[in-house]
Design an enzyme around this catalytic site. Structure first.
Site, short mmCIF file in Angstrom:
data_model
loop_
_atom_site.label_atom_id
_atom_site.label_comp_id
_atom_site.label_asym_id
_atom_site.label_seq_id
_atom_site.Cartn_x
_atom_site.Cartn_y
_atom_site.Cartn_z
CD GLN A 15 16.93 21.65 105.22
OE1 GLN A 15 16.43 20.95 106.08
NE2 GLN A 15 18.22 21.93 105.20
CG ASP A 29 15.94 15.73 99.92
OD1 ASP A 29 16.22 14.98 100.88
OD2 ASP A 29 14.81 16.24 99.77
NE ARG A 65 15.67 23.39 109.22
CZ ARG A 65 14.89 22.31 109.18
NH1 ARG A 65 15.35 21.20 108.67
NH2 ARG A 65 13.63 22.35 109.59
N1 CP Z 1 16.02 18.26 107.12
C1 CP Z 1 14.97 17.96 107.91
O1 CP Z 1 13.90 18.60 107.86
O2 CP Z 1 15.20 16.92 108.74
P1 CP Z 1 14.10 16.14 109.62
O3 CP Z 1 13.18 15.47 108.64
O4 CP Z 1 14.88 15.20 110.46
O5 CP Z 1 13.34 17.16 110.42
N1 NVA Z 2 12.40 15.58 100.58
C1 NVA Z 2 12.53 15.02 101.90
C2 NVA Z 2 13.10 16.01 102.83
C3 NVA Z 2 13.32 15.55 104.24
C4 NVA Z 2 13.83 16.62 105.13
C5 NVA Z 2 11.19 14.53 102.38
O1 NVA Z 2 10.18 15.22 102.17
O2 NVA Z 2 11.12 13.44 102.96
#
Ligand code: CP
Ligand code: NVA
Length: 306
Positions: free
Chosen positions: A131, A223, A291
């Site tokens: 990410q 986030d 990504r």
């Molecule tokens: N940002 C990300 O990792 O998305 P997902 O959880 O959908 O893979």
């Molecule tokens: N911080 C979030 C990121 C998801 C891509 C999680 O760990 O759920």
């Protein structure tokens, strides 16, 4: 020797730049790389849900001429049906690389130690390196570089925040992290990032004030307030994080052209408003697209023959 990607710390600055360079080429000429990983198979061992990570790795692998294999939580039943080490040793005999999405980061370390093939962290409670690499690539693409850029991360000091801190420190980008009291990134993470930042000139600020964080930033990032596995804390967190929402009021305090980023999935009306998420400064879907491009570069570097 096989190489893993468990955290940004596994990469040198030169390796990050080389990934970015290859990503640019992959974006420009998809066909040229269509036979980069012929006959190679990537296993995705996921203990948590995913849209972006799963789909971008699977499609990316396909576009490089390889295959992928998705293994849901029930199948490998990581650490329950057999030890992680035994699972890693076995799967190493069948496939050429693993993406692991898990809870404890130690699972990534254990798998990487036992596996004889590259292990890529597709998100752990500690970090989300793919990410952060896609994020920095996106910033570089939009702002023509990372030097002199300040990213303001507003919200929870979580896995994504940790990886952004490490990545910023390593590449010389400045980062200001604003979290509520008690939700700052772990001291050890900040210390480690600061030690790297001293060498690269990156400036790291940790604050509880979201307004000061965004004031001189060119990019604002958020986030979810409750990560996967913390869903039962959301009501408590909605109160604690109330003043950390990315909304018009917060952005009125920033420069006119502040880019808005989110790793997604977004919980609209919690950490980000519709108005901001859908604004013209929002680059969240370019970020999501990248990504795949960045991960294709990672796959070529780790699974390729040269
Ligand atoms: N940002 C990300 O990792 O998305 P997902 O959880 O959908 O893979
Ligand atoms: N911080 C979030 C990121 C998801 C891509 C999680 O760990 O759920």
């Amino acid at each position: 020797m096989k190489k893993d990607l468990l955290s940004i710390g596994d990469l040198t600055l030169a390796e990050i730049n080389s990934i970015f360079k290859l990503t640019e080429q992959l974006k420009k000429d998809k066909k040229k790389f269509a036979k980069s990983l012929p006959g190679k198979t990537l296993a995705l061992i996921f203990q948590k849900p995913s849209n972006r990570t799963r789909v971008s790795f699977e499609v990316g692998m396909y576009q490089l001429g390889g295959n992928s294999l998705y293994l849901s939580p029930q199948e490998i039943n990581l650490g329950v049906r057999e030890t992680i080490g035994d699972a890693a040793k076995t799967i190493s005999r069948y496939v050429d690389g693993v993406v692991l999405r898990t809870f404890e980061h130690k699972n990534c370390l254990d798998m990487a130690e036992a596996a004889t093939i590259p292990v890529i962290n597709g998100l752990s409670d500690f970090s989300h390196p793919c990410q952060a690499l896609a994020d920095l690539f996106t910033i570089q693409e939009k702002l023509k570089g990372l030097n002199k850029v300040t990213l303001a991360y507003v919200g929870d000091g979580n896995n994504v925040c940790n990886s952004l801190l490490f990545a910023a420190a390593k590449t010389g980008m400045n980062i200001s992290v604003a979290t509520p009291k008690g939700y700052a990134p772990a001291e050890e993470v900040v210390k480690q990032a600061q030690a790297t930042a001293e060498e690269t000139g990156s400036q790291i600020v940790i604050t509880e004030d979201p307004f000061s964080a965004v004031k001189s930033a060119q990019v604002v990032y958020t986030d979810v307030w409750a990560s996967m596995g913390q869903e039962d804390e959301i009501n408590k967190r909605k109160i604690i994080f109330r003043d950390y929402q990315i909304n018009a009021k917060l952005l009125a305090n920033a420069g006119q052209k502040i880019l808005v980023m989110h790793c997604l999935p977004a919980h609209r009306s919690e950490e980000i408003t519709d108005e901001v998420m859908d604004s013209e400064n929002s680059i969240v879907f370019d970020q999501a697209e990248n990504r795949m491009h960045v991960q294709k570069a990672i796959l070529i570097k780790l699974l390729g023959d040269n």
